[in-house]
Structures are given as structure tokens and as C-alpha cells.
Design a protein around this motif. Structure first.
Motif, short mmCIF file in Angstrom:
data_model
loop_
_atom_site.label_atom_id
_atom_site.label_comp_id
_atom_site.label_asym_id
_atom_site.label_seq_id
_atom_site.Cartn_x
_atom_site.Cartn_y
_atom_site.Cartn_z
N ALA A 194 -54.31 17.26 58.30
CA ALA A 194 -55.59 17.23 57.59
C ALA A 194 -56.74 16.78 58.48
O ALA A 194 -57.89 17.18 58.29
CB ALA A 194 -55.50 16.29 56.38
N THR A 195 -56.44 15.94 59.47
CA THR A 195 -57.47 15.46 60.41
C THR A 195 -56.92 15.56 61.83
O THR A 195 -55.70 15.54 62.04
CB THR A 195 -57.85 13.99 60.13
N PRO A 196 -57.78 15.65 62.84
CA PRO A 196 -57.28 15.79 64.21
C PRO A 196 -56.75 14.51 64.83
O PRO A 196 -56.06 14.56 65.85
CB PRO A 196 -58.51 16.29 64.98
N MET A 197 -57.04 13.35 64.20
CA MET A 197 -56.60 12.09 64.81
C MET A 197 -56.33 11.03 63.74
O MET A 197 -57.03 10.98 62.72
CB MET A 197 -57.67 11.59 65.78
N ASN A 198 -55.32 10.21 64.00
CA ASN A 198 -55.00 9.10 63.11
C ASN A 198 -56.09 8.04 63.21
O ASN A 198 -56.43 7.58 64.30
CB ASN A 198 -53.63 8.51 63.51
N GLN A 199 -56.62 7.65 62.07
CA GLN A 199 -57.75 6.72 62.04
C GLN A 199 -57.41 5.37 62.68
O GLN A 199 -58.26 4.74 63.31
CB GLN A 199 -58.20 6.50 60.60
N ASN A 200 -56.18 4.93 62.56
CA ASN A 200 -55.81 3.59 63.01
C ASN A 200 -55.21 3.56 64.41
O ASN A 200 -54.79 2.50 64.88
CB ASN A 200 -54.80 2.97 62.02
N GLU A 201 -55.16 4.71 65.08
CA GLU A 201 -54.51 4.76 66.39
C GLU A 201 -55.49 4.46 67.51
O GLU A 201 -56.60 5.00 67.55
CB GLU A 201 -53.88 6.14 66.60
N LYS A 202 -55.07 3.58 68.42
CA LYS A 202 -55.86 3.25 69.61
C LYS A 202 -55.07 3.66 70.85
O LYS A 202 -53.88 3.38 70.95
CB LYS A 202 -56.16 1.74 69.67
N PHE A 203 -55.75 4.28 71.80
CA PHE A 203 -55.06 4.74 73.01
C PHE A 203 -55.44 3.88 74.20
O PHE A 203 -56.53 3.32 74.27
CB PHE A 203 -55.45 6.20 73.31
N CYS A 204 -54.50 3.78 75.14
CA CYS A 204 -54.77 3.05 76.39
C CYS A 204 -53.93 3.68 77.51
O CYS A 204 -53.02 4.47 77.25
CB CYS A 204 -54.46 1.56 76.25
N LYS A 205 -54.25 3.32 78.75
CA LYS A 205 -53.55 3.91 79.89
C LYS A 205 -52.11 3.42 79.99
O LYS A 205 -51.19 4.20 80.25
CB LYS A 205 -54.30 3.57 81.19
N LYS A 206 -51.90 2.13 79.78
CA LYS A 206 -50.55 1.57 79.90
C LYS A 206 -50.06 1.16 78.52
O LYS A 206 -50.20 0.01 78.10
CB LYS A 206 -50.57 0.37 80.85
N ASP A 207 -49.51 2.15 77.80
CA ASP A 207 -49.04 1.87 76.43
C ASP A 207 -47.54 1.64 76.35
O ASP A 207 -46.99 1.43 75.27
CB ASP A 207 -49.45 3.02 75.50
N GLY A 208 -46.86 1.67 77.52
CA GLY A 208 -45.43 1.39 77.54
C GLY A 208 -44.55 2.56 77.14
O GLY A 208 -43.32 2.47 77.20
N ALA A 209 -45.13 3.66 76.73
CA ALA A 209 -44.35 4.84 76.31
C ALA A 209 -43.94 5.66 77.53
O ALA A 209 -44.48 5.49 78.63
CB ALA A 209 -45.18 5.70 75.35
N ALA A 210 -42.97 6.52 77.32
CA ALA A 210 -42.47 7.38 78.41
C ALA A 210 -43.58 8.33 78.87
O ALA A 210 -44.44 8.72 78.09
CB ALA A 210 -41.27 8.17 77.92
N LYS A 211 -43.54 8.67 80.15
CA LYS A 211 -44.55 9.56 80.71
C LYS A 211 -44.34 10.98 80.18
O LYS A 211 -43.23 11.46 80.05
CB LYS A 211 -44.47 9.57 82.24
N ALA A 212 -45.44 11.64 79.89
CA ALA A 212 -45.38 13.02 79.41
C ALA A 212 -45.48 13.98 80.59
O ALA A 212 -45.81 13.58 81.71
CB ALA A 212 -46.53 13.27 78.43
#
Length: 441
Positions: A194-212
Motif C-alpha cells: 500500500a505504501t513504498p516504505m514502512n513508517q516506523n523503519e529507520k535505516f543506517c549503514k551498520k545495521d548488523g544484517a547480512a550484506k546484500a
């Protein structure tokens, strides 16, 4: 010559802002926009320097193998070819009595007996519009007398944009290109968002997730960036994710896929320009505050309209760290004012000079106060000098900053993710709608 002008190969092309503005003006005036294509355009360019080329394989003259050709005209692949072509078409249009805009070097205009003719140049594509069909036909003949041209008739497809022209209404979208994106990333059967982005999501460079997969991520973002030519509703989301091209994680990749899922649900959406009673240039300027987690910088957003759909917009991270919401809004307003002044110059070139001040609506009264008077000295003494030109343009009467409520701030959609109801409300106010939508402007 290397070391002198070897790198001077620049040839200007029309900005998308200019093309969309011409579409908006044509819809308002009831003008038709026609398109012409120059065949083998670069072969028409005259060279100003002596350039020699070796004899091509298979065409070497016997007994003269050591000799070379002296070029009289440009060839495809030659570094100077784009510049040589632009110089040729520029001198030809000026010779036909056109005047070149000083604010947009690919925009030419001519007025004969109160009839306006406008030409916009994009390499070998010419967009022609004006108040008289007879003038357009005469111009086509003038061009065909000198160049080998293809007359494409009324503009229907340009730079990936599909154009539907009706009486006092022009609709542009990139439905074909959007379908190609879905096919390219094998997402034709995905569930729409319904929307292009989650309202509550914040992005950062080092988020600890696996590299894409960075190559795949850059490809998706690059495709979506071009889709923003007619889709300001995804501008903020794409701009935000483009900050992580060099350090994309799986979180960023899933966010990019969400934008594609949103596009799937709005595949035929675009901008509808139409005739309005109150035709006047006005804009909206907004900013979030310290929205970037990595460097605490804010995001500026602005958009401009003549009364129907917006034709110029921007969503960009600010160059300075704002120490207050007022400063963030003030920096955003400065960017919007720069754009407004440029648009006013283009309108003057097209014989549509706006005598009254251009209103830019802002939802922060402190920023307006700072722009009007030297108030809040303690909060503004660190401002960069270039920002103070806001007071000058307001005194001159070219621009007027006007307060509006946050609920009516159209540029809000360009600065931050929003809840579904608010997002759809602002999307409609921007003029983004379905090609099937029959609502009046």
C-alpha cells in the motif's frame, strides 16, 4: 587536442523539469506537443579542429596504406561528436530566428505575429509546441530542408515516458517501464504494497544484517530512480535507499523490494496535467529533522505546480547538520527558492512572466520569521551566508514565504515515510493518479 580541449565534449540536454513544465503549460494553453527525430544526428556536426583517422579495415586503398583520412564531419564514437552536433543545431535554430533561453540552453522560443513557438532539444529529439499549428508545420518544413528528419507527429513516447494528449489535458506515466522492472527482478506475481516504505523503519549503514548483493541492489535502485521521472510518490523512498549503494544490507534490499511491490499495485499511475482556472506558479517546501541516523542530517523536499499536477520536485539530504527544526526548514526553503527563481526565468522566456510574487508554502513559522527579519540571533548566527539571500528575494518581491498547516503541506511526502491514509491523501494532492482515473483536476 590533448591538453587543450580534449575533455571539452559537453553537450547540454533538456532537464526533465523543463520537459514536464512544457507539458503542464501545453495542457493549460491547449497546445499540441509534436516530436521530431534527426536521423544520424552526430554525422551532421561540423568539426572545428583537424582530426585524422586511419583507413578502416576492408577499405584500405592499395598503394596508399600509410595515408590517413582527414575528417570533414563528425563520426559516431568521436569524443567531439555530441558537442559538434549541438553547435550545428544551435546555430541553425538561431538562424531561423529563435532565441535561446539563458536559463536552459536546450530551450528555444520564437514569437511571430503574437504566435509563440517553443522547441526543446534532447540530443537528436526535438519537442515542438506552440499556439499555432501552422507555425509548427512551417518549422517542420524548415528543419526537413536542412536535416534528414523523422516526423513522429504528436508526442506519445519520450525518454521512457508514455504521453497521452487530450484537449487541455496531458497524462504522463511509465507503465511500460514499470512492467519491465517487475519482469527484470522476477516480481510480476508479487503481492502489492500500500505504501513504498514502512513508517516506523529507520535505516543506517551498520545495521548488523547480512550484506546484500550490491550489484543487484544498485540495479534495483537505478531502475527505480528513472521511474521517479513521473512518480514523485516514490521519490523520498528511492532517495533514502540510494544513500546505501556502497554498504547495502539485507534490510535495505528488502526495503527496495517493497518499493517494487508498491509499484506493482500502482503500475499505471502517473501525472495528469490539465487546464485550471487559477493558473499561477506556487510551491511547497518541507523538511524532517535529523532523519538520518548515521550523520543526523535532515532531508529537504519541495515541489512546484501551476494548479494541477506538480512538474518539479526534489527530495535530498541537506549539506549541513541543522541544529533545530527551524534551521532545517529554512535550509529546505532556500533550496526551494532557488528552484522557484529558475522556473520564473523560464516562464519569462516563454512570454508568461509572472508579475506577482511566487508563493512557497512552509509549515514552520519560525523559519518564515527568520527569512523576513533578523530575529532569533542566538539560533541563526551560525547560518551560512548563502542562506541569507532569502531575505533579499523576499524584499525584491519575487518570492513570498507563506505559512500553511502541516495537514496541507504537500511536500511532507517528499521528506519522510507516512501512514497509509496520509500518504494516499498527499499523493492525490500531488496530482499522481491512475490512467483510468476520470476525476477532474
Amino acid at each position: 587536442m590533448f591538453g587543450v580541449d580534449f575533455s571539452e565534449t559537453f553537450a547540454p540536454v533538456a532537464r526533465l523539469d523543463t520537459i514536464r513544465m512544457l507539458l503542464a503549460l501545453a495542457a493549460q494553453k491547449g497546445w499540441n506537443i509534436h516530436q521530431m527525430d534527426v536521423k544520424s544526428a552526430f554525422l551532421n556536426g561540423y568539426l572545428e579542429e583537424e582530426i585524422f583517422v586511419e583507413q578502416p579495415e576492408g577499405f584500405i586503398v592499395k598503394g596508399m596504406e600509410e595515408k590517413v583520412y582527414l575528417l570533414k564531419k563528425a563520426l559516431y564514437g568521436l569524443k567531439q561528436a555530441p558537442r559538434a552536433w549541438y553547435s550545428r543545431i544551435d546555430s541553425h535554430l538561431l538562424g531561423l530566428g529563435f532565441t535561446k533561453s539563458l536559463s536552459e540552453f536546450t530551450l528555444y522560443f520564437r514569437k511571430v505575429c503574437d504566435e509563440t513557438l517553443v522547441v526543446s532539444l534532447y540530443v537528436d529529439d526535438l519537442l515542438v509546441t506552440g499556439s499555432s499549428m501552422k507555425q509548427i508545420d512551417n518549422f517542420k518544413k524548415e528543419m526537413k530542408d536542412v536535416f534528414e528528419m523523422t516526423d513522429l507527429g504528436r508526442m506519445t513516447f519520450f525518454l521512457g515516458m508514455e504521453v497521452q494528449q487530450k484537449q487541455n489535458e496531458i497524462f504522463i506515466c511509465q507503465q511500460k517501464y514499470a512492467k519491465e522492472i517487475l519482469k527484470k527482478f522476477k516480481m510480476e506475481e508479487c503481492n502489492p504494497s500500500a505504501t513504498p516504505m514502512n513508517q516506523n523503519e529507520k535505516f543506517c549503514k551498520k545495521d548488523g544484517a547480512a550484506k546484500a548483493d550490491e550489484r543487484l541492489y544498485r540495479t534495483i535502485i537505478g531502475c527505480l530512480m528513472y521511474l521517479t521521472a513521473t512518480r514523485p510518490d516514490i521519490m523520498n523512498a528511492v532517495s533514502l535507499l540510494s544513500r546505501y549503494m556502497h554498504c547495502a544490507s539485507e534490510i535495505h534490499f528488502q526495503a527496495a523490494k517493497r518499493i517494487v511491490r508498491y509499484v506493482k499495485g500502482t503500475i499505471d499511475y502517473g501525472l495528469r496535467f490539465c487546464q485550471v482556472k487559477n493558473f499561477t506558479l506556487h510551491g511547497y517546501s518541507d523538511s524532517d529533522w535529523a532523519g538520518c541516523v548515521d550523520d543526523m542530517r535532515s532531508t529537504s523536499g519541495y515541489c512546484f505546480s501551476f494548479g494541477s499536477a506538480i512538474f518539479s520536485w526534489c527530495s535530498k539530504k541537506q549539506e549541513v547538520i541543522a541544529q533545530s527544526t527551524a534551521e532545517a526548514e529554512y535550509v529546505a526553503a532556500a533550496a526551494a527558492v532557488n528552484q522557484a527563481l529558475w522556473i520564473r526565468k523560464l516562464m519569462a522566456d516563454l512570454f508568461m512572466e509572472q508579475k506577482e510574487s511566487t508563493q512557497i508554502l512552509i509549515d514552520n513559522q519560525a523559519a518564515i520569521s527568520i527569512a523576513n527579519n533578523p530575529v532569533f540571533h542566538g539560533k541563526t548566527k551560525h547560518f551560512k551566508l548563502k542562506l541569507y539571500f532569502l531575505r533579499e528575494v523576499q524584499k525584491e518581491g519575487e518570492i513570498q514565504l507563506v505559512y500553511c498547516k502541516t495537514e496541507s503541506q504537500n511536500a511532507d511526502i517528499l521528506t519522510k515515510p507516512l501512514p497509509k491514509a496520509r500518504y494516499e491523501f498527499l499523493r492525490q494532492r500531488l496530482g499522481v493518479c491512475s490512467s483510468k482515473d476520470k476525476e477532474e483536476c
